[in-house]
Design an enzyme around this catalytic site. Structure first.
Site, PDB file in Angstrom:
ATOM      1  N   ASP A   1       1.335  -1.613  -0.259  1.00  0.00           N
ATOM      2  CA  ASP A   1      -0.080  -0.278   0.030  1.00  0.00           C
ATOM      3  C   ASP A   1       1.009   1.135   0.360  1.00  0.00           C
ATOM      4  OD1 ASP A   1      -3.403  -0.277   1.040  1.00  0.00           O
ATOM      5  OD2 ASP A   1      -1.749   2.231   0.175  1.00  0.00           O
TER       6      ASP A   1
ATOM      7  N   ASN B   1      -9.955   5.829   7.985  1.00  0.00           N
ATOM      8  CA  ASN B   1     -10.159   4.646   6.987  1.00  0.00           C
ATOM      9  C   ASN B   1     -10.215   3.717   8.230  1.00  0.00           C
ATOM     10  OD1 ASN B   1      -7.062   5.763   6.281  1.00  0.00           O
ATOM     11  ND2 ASN B   1      -8.538   5.321   4.650  1.00  0.00           N
TER      12      ASN B   1
ATOM     13  N   CYS C   1     -14.523   5.193  -3.000  1.00  0.00           N
ATOM     14  CA  CYS C   1     -15.548   5.073  -1.183  1.00  0.00           C
ATOM     15  C   CYS C   1     -15.385   6.361  -0.850  1.00  0.00           C
ATOM     16  CB  CYS C   1     -14.219   4.149  -0.420  1.00  0.00           C
ATOM     17  SG  CYS C   1     -14.957   2.734  -1.443  1.00  0.00           S
TER      18      CYS C   1
ATOM     19  N   CYS D   1      -8.823 -10.767 -26.806  1.00  0.00           N
ATOM     20  CA  CYS D   1      -8.293  -9.968 -25.693  1.00  0.00           C
ATOM     21  C   CYS D   1      -6.846  -9.184 -26.321  1.00  0.00           C
ATOM     22  CB  CYS D   1      -7.922 -10.759 -24.748  1.00  0.00           C
ATOM     23  SG  CYS D   1      -7.665  -9.666 -23.103  1.00  0.00           S
TER      24      CYS D   1
ATOM     25  N   CYS E   1     -19.141  23.742  -2.564  1.00  0.00           N
ATOM     26  CA  CYS E   1     -19.631  21.643  -2.072  1.00  0.00           C
ATOM     27  C   CYS E   1     -18.359  21.278  -1.290  1.00  0.00           C
ATOM     28  CB  CYS E   1     -19.424  21.379  -3.494  1.00  0.00           C
ATOM     29  SG  CYS E   1     -18.206  20.837  -4.233  1.00  0.00           S
TER      30      CYS E   1
HETATM   31 ZN   LIG Z   1      -8.278 -11.386 -21.016  1.00  0.00          ZN
END
Ligand SMILES: [Zn+2]
Lengths: 97, 459
Positions: free
Chosen positions: B113, B121, B239, B297, B412
């Site tokens: 991380d 968190n 999130c 792909c 905001c």
């Molecule tokens: Zn693929």
């Protein structure tokens, strides 16, 4: 023809926060296919900001279409012919963790 | 005499037992200190993981309840000890995942991380505690996991996964779990797993929903097979914008642990061509049959165009973090700072303060005297909201002398939505509402809380 529509993973927001959308499509001589359904949804359910749902004649990237709990790729995508009581779900991919 | 000998012998035995206990305690401490984690800031070559040849008595006791399962058994447990798992992201998914993998006895855990622990968190990232705030998440997670099972080798990486380091890192692990929080990282992890032939156990969660799939597993599809084109950045909710109930990633992270353990122990996963969708509101799981691996792909197809890692932030048009993007839609003249607004407020200059956040956020906190009309209502031209706006603007016009244009300041949370609202209001000005002068308050309520009023809540 009636067909419940659902939007999950944020896609319900496109449908004014309504998750289940049972719809009855007007009858026509040919059976309805997914391509026509997308046009119909855009005209009748998504009056605002359709770009969040469609791109060209398909759904925008990041939305997965499910027909009766299967990826629509397995069913012929835009060419799939809808049957009575089919369950069509639009899900947005989630990315949060 | 004989009695004395007996007594001394007993005393000696007692002391010997005491010494043995002390030695054991010392060994445990030394073991946990040796295993105590050292934070890695870059990818380094690891020694090969050997795993256990046989279970010790302590192993048998520790894992007894799962050893009793015929699905796992001794061989499954030994397989776990030979497996290394890389967890990309030590957040809401990564925490429960790391916890259950360590508890079950996986041999090596890489915990990656780039971020540090923050107060916001803790409701979902359950390995971190209050005292870990400011600490690297990878280190905090590794120490928690090490306390749980000191026999698991933990390698915390405090770094951003990038096209430069991803292959070298992923090649060193047997299974990869994607617990990341942004689109570019999801494509990067996928491509690195395809290029190095590793199964990818991927989950995600937002609000009250979760999704899980195992990619690149037993000939099944990869992430790109399903999503060849990344979503437009403006359609992606993270999130910190959309919110998430902590237990939802908790459930999905546990589900990831289950699939990793099945793959690692040799039972195999059944989620290779399947999407598991969890709806927390209806308490419902749905299993979706997915398309097979796609010949077309770009990375796992027959003629792949992606043969090495590329620039994923450019490919996705967004940054590889879940931090909010800063939009810049307006000119300098259309924006004011929170300091400017503070002096407008203090001088009691007539104006309208328009808060364009959703109602659920206005309920958390708002500035007094602000009028709330959510951005979505402006976009949809909601009749009752437009009516309200018209009334307030004409009141203001009466209040002000002459035929000036009443000033409207838009606020905001972070200053992105407010810019969009300014653009909409400028279009409306002079047609749908009386002519107004609209300005954005830069940085929103977050900037207000940081620069003007430290007692104002941040969320
Ligand atoms: Zn693929």
């Amino acid at each position: 023809m009636s067909s419940p529509l659902r939007g999950d993973g944020g896609a319900e927001l496109l449908f004014n926060g309504v998750k289940k959308h049972p719809v009855t499509l007007p009858s026509q001589s040919e059976p309805w296919d997914m391509k026509q359904l997308l046009v119909w949804i855009q005209r009748n359910l998504l009056k605002e900001r359709p770009e969040l749902f469609v791109q060209g004649d398909s759904v925008r990237p990041g939305i997965l279409v499910l027909i009766n709990d299967a990826d629509w790729e397995l069913m012929g995508e835009l060419d799939y012919q809808l049957q009575d009581q089919d369950n069509v779900v639009f899900i947005s991919t989630l990315h949060g963790g | 005499m004989a009695q004395e000998v007996c007594g001394l012998k007993a005393q000696l035995r007692e002391k010997e037992e005491e010494i043995a206990a002390l030695k054991n305690k010392l060994a445990q401490l030394e073991k946990s200190r040796a295993a105590s984690v050292e934070l890695h800031h870059r990818v380094m070559p690891l020694t090969p993981l050997t795993g256990k040849a046989a279970l010790s008595n302590e192993d048998i006791m520790r894992y007894s309840r799962q050893l009793l399962l015929p699905e796992l058994g001794v061989q499954g447990q030994l397989n776990l000890s030979k497996t290394s798992v890389l967890i990309v992201g030590c957040g809401g998914l990564g925490c429960p995942l790391a916890q259950y993998l360590a508890a079950a006895g996986v041999g090596r855990l890489g915990l990656l991380d780039y971020d540090e622990v923050e107060l916001s968190n803790l409701h979902r990232q359950v390995l971190h505690g209050e005292e870990n705030q400011g600490q690297a998440k990878a280190l905090s997670a590794a120490s928690a996991v090490q306390r749980l099972n000191s026999t698991v080798e933990c390698i915390p990486y405090h770094l951003q996964l990038s096209p430069e380091n991803a292959l070298q890192l992923i090649q060193q692990y047997d299974i990869v779990a994607d617990c990341s929080d942004n689109v570019p990282t999801r494509y990067l992890v996928n491509d690195a797993c395809v290029l190095s032939g590793k199964p990818l156990v991927s989950a995600s969660a937002l609000r009250m929903e979760g999704q899980l799939t195992v990619y690149n597993y037993h000939g099944g599809p990869c992430y790109r097979c399903l999503y060849p084109v990344p979503p437009p950045p403006e359609t992606v909710t993270n999130c910190s914008d959309g919110g998430v109930l902590g237990v939802v990633p908790g459930i999905m992270g546990c589900f990831q642990a289950l699939e990793v353990l099945k793959i690692a122990s040799g039972q195999g996963s059944s989620c290779g061509q399947q999407l598991v969708m969890f709806d927390a509101q209806d308490a419902r799981f749905r299993l979706i049959r997915l398309r097979p691996k796609q010949a077309s792909c770009a990375v796992c197809g027959e003629n792949p165009s992606v043969t090495r890692l590329v620039d994923y932030e450019a490919f996705c048009g967004s940054a590889a973090t879940d931090k909010c993007r800063k939009l810049n839609l307006l000119s300098k003249e259309q924006r004011i700072t929170v300091q400017d607004y503070k002096s407008i407020m203090d001088s009691a200059e007539p104006h309208l303060l328009l808060d364009v956040r959703p109602l659920v956020e206005v309920d958390i906190c708002h500035l007094p005297s602000s009028l709330n009309i959510p951005l979505s209502s402006l976009e949809e031209r909601k009749r009752e909201h437009l009516q309200l706006l018209r009334e307030r603007v004409s009141q203001l016009k009466h209040q002000m002398a002459g035929d000036c244009q009443p000033p409207v300041y838009v606020i905001c949370k972070q200053g992105n939505d407010s810019q969009k609202a300014v653009q909409i209001l400028e279009k409306m000005s002079g047609s749908e509402v009386d002519r107004v002068t609209v300005k954005d308050i830069c940085g929103g309520l977050t900037a207000w809380a940081r620069g003007i009023d430290r007692t104002f809540p941040q969320y």
